[in-house]
Design a protein around this motif. Structure first.
Motif, PDB file in Angstrom:
ATOM      1  N   LEU B 189       0.829  -1.199   0.000  1.00  0.00           N
ATOM      2  CA  LEU B 189       0.000   0.000   0.000  1.00  0.00           C
ATOM      3  C   LEU B 189       0.867   1.254   0.000  1.00  0.00           C
ATOM      4  O   LEU B 189       1.628   1.495   0.922  1.00  0.00           O
ATOM      5  CB  LEU B 189      -0.881  -0.032   1.255  1.00  0.00           C
ATOM      6  N   VAL B 190       0.742   2.047  -1.051  1.00  0.00           N
ATOM      7  CA  VAL B 190       1.432   3.337  -1.108  1.00  0.00           C
ATOM      8  C   VAL B 190       0.479   4.397  -0.584  1.00  0.00           C
ATOM      9  O   VAL B 190      -0.681   4.417  -0.972  1.00  0.00           O
ATOM     10  CB  VAL B 190       1.844   3.657  -2.565  1.00  0.00           C
ATOM     11  N   ILE B 200      -2.977   0.177   9.641  1.00  0.00           N
ATOM     12  CA  ILE B 200      -3.434  -1.141   9.178  1.00  0.00           C
ATOM     13  C   ILE B 200      -2.285  -2.036   8.714  1.00  0.00           C
ATOM     14  O   ILE B 200      -2.478  -3.228   8.506  1.00  0.00           O
ATOM     15  CB  ILE B 200      -4.510  -1.076   8.071  1.00  0.00           C
ATOM     16  N   ALA B 201      -1.092  -1.463   8.545  1.00  0.00           N
ATOM     17  CA  ALA B 201       0.012  -2.261   8.016  1.00  0.00           C
ATOM     18  C   ALA B 201       0.786  -2.963   9.129  1.00  0.00           C
ATOM     19  O   ALA B 201       0.767  -2.527  10.280  1.00  0.00           O
ATOM     20  CB  ALA B 201       0.953  -1.360   7.224  1.00  0.00           C
ATOM     21  N   GLN B 202       1.436  -4.071   8.746  1.00  0.00           N
ATOM     22  CA  GLN B 202       2.334  -4.708   9.701  1.00  0.00           C
ATOM     23  C   GLN B 202       3.720  -4.069   9.634  1.00  0.00           C
ATOM     24  O   GLN B 202       4.355  -3.864  10.638  1.00  0.00           O
ATOM     25  CB  GLN B 202       2.462  -6.219   9.412  1.00  0.00           C
ATOM     26  N   ARG B 203       4.164  -3.806   8.396  1.00  0.00           N
ATOM     27  CA  ARG B 203       5.497  -3.215   8.245  1.00  0.00           C
ATOM     28  C   ARG B 203       5.417  -2.026   7.311  1.00  0.00           C
ATOM     29  O   ARG B 203       4.449  -1.870   6.563  1.00  0.00           O
ATOM     30  CB  ARG B 203       6.475  -4.242   7.690  1.00  0.00           C
ATOM     31  N   VAL B 213      14.675   5.372   3.227  1.00  0.00           N
ATOM     32  CA  VAL B 213      15.450   5.945   4.324  1.00  0.00           C
ATOM     33  C   VAL B 213      15.127   5.308   5.665  1.00  0.00           C
ATOM     34  O   VAL B 213      15.894   5.440   6.614  1.00  0.00           O
ATOM     35  CB  VAL B 213      15.252   7.475   4.421  1.00  0.00           C
ATOM     36  N   LEU B 214      13.994   4.659   5.755  1.00  0.00           N
ATOM     37  CA  LEU B 214      13.590   4.046   7.020  1.00  0.00           C
ATOM     38  C   LEU B 214      12.750   2.831   6.697  1.00  0.00           C
ATOM     39  O   LEU B 214      12.032   2.821   5.706  1.00  0.00           O
ATOM     40  CB  LEU B 214      12.688   5.002   7.794  1.00  0.00           C
ATOM     41  N   SER B 215      12.808   1.825   7.565  1.00  0.00           N
ATOM     42  CA  SER B 215      11.886   0.718   7.390  1.00  0.00           C
ATOM     43  C   SER B 215      11.749  -0.005   8.714  1.00  0.00           C
ATOM     44  O   SER B 215      12.599   0.135   9.588  1.00  0.00           O
ATOM     45  CB  SER B 215      12.379  -0.243   6.308  1.00  0.00           C
ATOM     46  N   GLY B 216      10.666  -0.721   8.847  1.00  0.00           N
ATOM     47  CA  GLY B 216      10.496  -1.484  10.069  1.00  0.00           C
ATOM     48  C   GLY B 216       9.047  -1.734  10.393  1.00  0.00           C
ATOM     49  O   GLY B 216       8.163  -1.567   9.546  1.00  0.00           O
ATOM     50  N   ASP B 217       8.835  -2.129  11.647  1.00  0.00           N
ATOM     51  CA  ASP B 217       7.507  -2.434  12.135  1.00  0.00           C
ATOM     52  C   ASP B 217       6.622  -1.177  12.083  1.00  0.00           C
ATOM     53  O   ASP B 217       7.035  -0.098  12.471  1.00  0.00           O
ATOM     54  CB  ASP B 217       7.670  -2.916  13.584  1.00  0.00           C
ATOM     55  N   ALA B 218       5.406  -1.333  11.572  1.00  0.00           N
ATOM     56  CA  ALA B 218       4.540  -0.177  11.374  1.00  0.00           C
ATOM     57  C   ALA B 218       4.248   0.553  12.677  1.00  0.00           C
ATOM     58  O   ALA B 218       4.281   1.780  12.744  1.00  0.00           O
ATOM     59  CB  ALA B 218       3.238  -0.611  10.706  1.00  0.00           C
ATOM     60  N   LYS B 219       3.987  -0.210  13.738  1.00  0.00           N
ATOM     61  CA  LYS B 219       3.672   0.411  15.036  1.00  0.00           C
ATOM     62  C   LYS B 219       4.861   1.222  15.530  1.00  0.00           C
ATOM     63  O   LYS B 219       4.722   2.345  15.994  1.00  0.00           O
ATOM     64  CB  LYS B 219       3.318  -0.672  16.070  1.00  0.00           C
TER      65      LYS B 219
END
Ligand code: ATP
Ligand code: MG
Lengths: 292, 235
Positions: B189-190, B200-203, B213-219
């Motif tokens: 989802l963009v 609603i996303a997990q990651r 530049v960043l990534s990881g767990d959505a929460k």
């Protein structure tokens, strides 16, 4: 009853313009190219029909089908060889290529068979004249109209009910979105050329029936007229091409009938100028996008 | 399920993506957020085969799909809801849905999925013969989503489905994305609406001027100061 007579004549020539205009409009609708070689495909159709009737003796309907098949192959070959690689080129480059293609077809035909005209045989179809309300209607006129109506109904069916027709409409509306549906855009464009060229081929044969005389440069004037018919109806619009062709045929006949037969061809151009000034989108055109 | 590694994508001489890497696992909702012009649409177009990466690899279900034609990618189970909906305005709602199933041959399956789309979006059923161009923005978004579902995707790519929609409609759309995901479709989802997307996303991945530049767990990202400052309207 003179007027009714002119109307019948106008519808006959209008049918021919309409059949040719459909190819212009469909190709324009899908790749925004004015295919100037389209009138020459019509000429090839007339010759195939002529050879079918006089050399191969296969009769009218098989000759008509042969012309349609050969023209659709020719249309696809032209598209694949010349236009496909220009899809991302400037429009002027594509336009010049189309004009070049037109000359190539004309002079290749002359190279192989000479420039002399041919005449369609009188007995190509049953030749009879019916008198209805004092109006003389030749069997040729009836055959032209019947052929046109059958082909247009068939075209409507293809465009609206079949998978390839839906793909054609999708590609002409939004090529990228069509790709996202999994539609093969190249094949769809080829199919459009095939169908448009088949209609031009059929127009060539009925033209031969009606006017008898055919020659390698015969495609130029009807080609331009059909292009005007397509613009008049709204280029890109299929009902527009049908209507534009009929209107142009009837107007021309009326102009001749009222005694200005010298002005017959000029009438078409006057219509073109007027439509470009007052309603550039044409009768059925929805959007006023740029025109060539 | 999907593994993008170090892809570079250009428009002519202009580089739009720089060594982008990203992964989507089966069953997930992964979101990609970033400012205007960051390269989000470019990435989705590349995944759908509309653009070819100059460098790098894209692996989907264990096979390379980088540079493959769009048709083959749709067939392999990736379908996209493009930015700006791009419905076929000159055709009816039902014809649009039919086009979504363009490559499918299983008539019964198509019929069933059509019913499912109408269940998800009852408004489309009411308007099935209406020309798509006359639908409202929200209805067009529903149609674009329904059309993508008709391809029976394993991986659904959504490009800013909330764009230009009223808050209530945005909630509906996000609820349906969740439903689609729960029914077994993986989602990439963009979004500009980072708040909704992260919820609603997990990651998640954050992209800036063509780079992740960043990534990881959505929460976790939702809590992070950087993301809050840049995408969630301050602290
Ligand atoms: N067809 C194109 N030709 C040239 N450059 C393009 C083209 N499409 C996009 N770009 C450029 O590529 C970059 C990334 O664009 P992209 O559309 O992927 O951004 P985006 O993240 O989807 O932005 P938005 O949130 O506004 O939709 C931008 O700088 C844009 O100007
Ligand atoms: Mg975008």
């Amino acid at each position: 009853m003179e007027w009714l007579q002119q109307l019948v004549n106008g519808i006959s020539i209008g049918s021919i313009y309409a059949l040719i205009a459909l190819g212009y409009t469909m190709v324009y609708g899908i790749i925004k190219l004015i295919n100037f070689a389209h009138g020459d495909i019509f000429m090839i159709g007339a010759f195939v029909g002529f050879y079918g009737l006089t050399h191969w003796h296969i009769g009218f309907i098989p000759s008509l089908l042969a012309a349609m098949i050969i023209c659709s192959i020719l249309g696809v070959v032209i598209e694949r060889l010349a236009y496909k690689r220009l899809r991302n080129a400037t429009r002027i480059a594509a336009l010049i290529t189309a004009i070049g293609m037109s000359l190539l077809i004309e002079y290749t035909t002359i190279f192989f068979r000479g420039a002399q005209p041919e005449a369609y045989p009188d007995d190509a179809v049953i030749s009879k004249t019916f008198t209805i309300f004092g109006t003389q209607i030749s069997s040729e006129s009836i055959i032209i109209l019947a052929t046109t109506i059958i082909l247009m109904v068939l075209l409507q069916f293809i465009v609206h009910k079949t998978k390839i027709g839906k793909a054609m409409r999708a590609v002409s509306h939004d090529m990228e979105a069509a790709r996202l549906m999994g539609i093969n855009v190249n094949n769809t464009i080829s199919a459009t050329f095939a169908i448009g060229s088949a209609l031009a081929g059929a127009a060539g044969v009925v033209f031969g029936l009606y006017y008898t005389k055919i020659d390698p440069l015969m495609g130029i004037i009807p080609g331009v007229k059909a292009f005007i018919a397509a613009v008049l109806g709204g280029i890109g619009s299929i009902p527009g091409a049908m209507t534009g062709g009929m209107v142009l045929g009837i107007v021309e006949t009326i102009v001749s009938a009222v005694g200005f037969s010298m002005w017959r061809d000029a009438a078409a151009f006057i219509i073109l100028i007027l439509i470009l000034i007052f309603k550039p989108a044409g009768i059925f055109g929805k959007n006023t996008r740029e025109k060539v | 399920m999907l593994k993008v590694e170090n892809i570079d994508v250009y428009y002519g001489n202009i580089q739009a993506l720089r060594e982008v890497s990203l992964e989507v696992n089966e069953g997930e909702i992964v979101t990609l957020i970033g400012a205007n012009g960051a390269g989000k649409t470019t990435l989705l177009k590349t995944l759908s085969g509309l653009l070819k990466p100059k460098k790098g690899t894209i692996e989907y279900l264990g096979k390379s799909i980088a540079g493959k034609a769009a048709q083959g990618i749709v067939k392999s189970g990736i379908s996209q809801v493009p930015e700006g909906r791009r419905v076929f305005a000159n055709m009816s709602v039902e014809e649009n849905l039919d086009l979504g199933a363009y490559l499918r041959k299983d008539r019964d399956g198509i019929k069933k999925d059509m019913e499912r789309v109408y269940e998800l979006f009852p408004r489309l059923l009411e308007r099935k013969n209406q020309s798509a161009g006359t639908l409202s923005g929200g209805e067009q978004q529903m149609l674009a989503m329904g059309r993508a579902i008709m391809a029976k995707p394993k991986l659904l790519l959504l490009d800013e489905p909330s764009m230009g929609l009223a808050p209530l409609m945005v909630q509906t759309i996000f609820r349906i994305i969740k439903e689609i995901n729960e029914a077994g479709t993986t989602v990439l989802l963009v979004e500009q609406n980072a708040h909704m997307a992260l919820s609603i996303a997990q990651r998640a991945y954050v992209i800036e001027t063509g780079k992740v530049v960043l990534s990881g767990d959505a929460k976790e990202l939702q809590e992070s100061d950087e993301v809050r400052a840049a995408y969630l309207g301050g602290l």
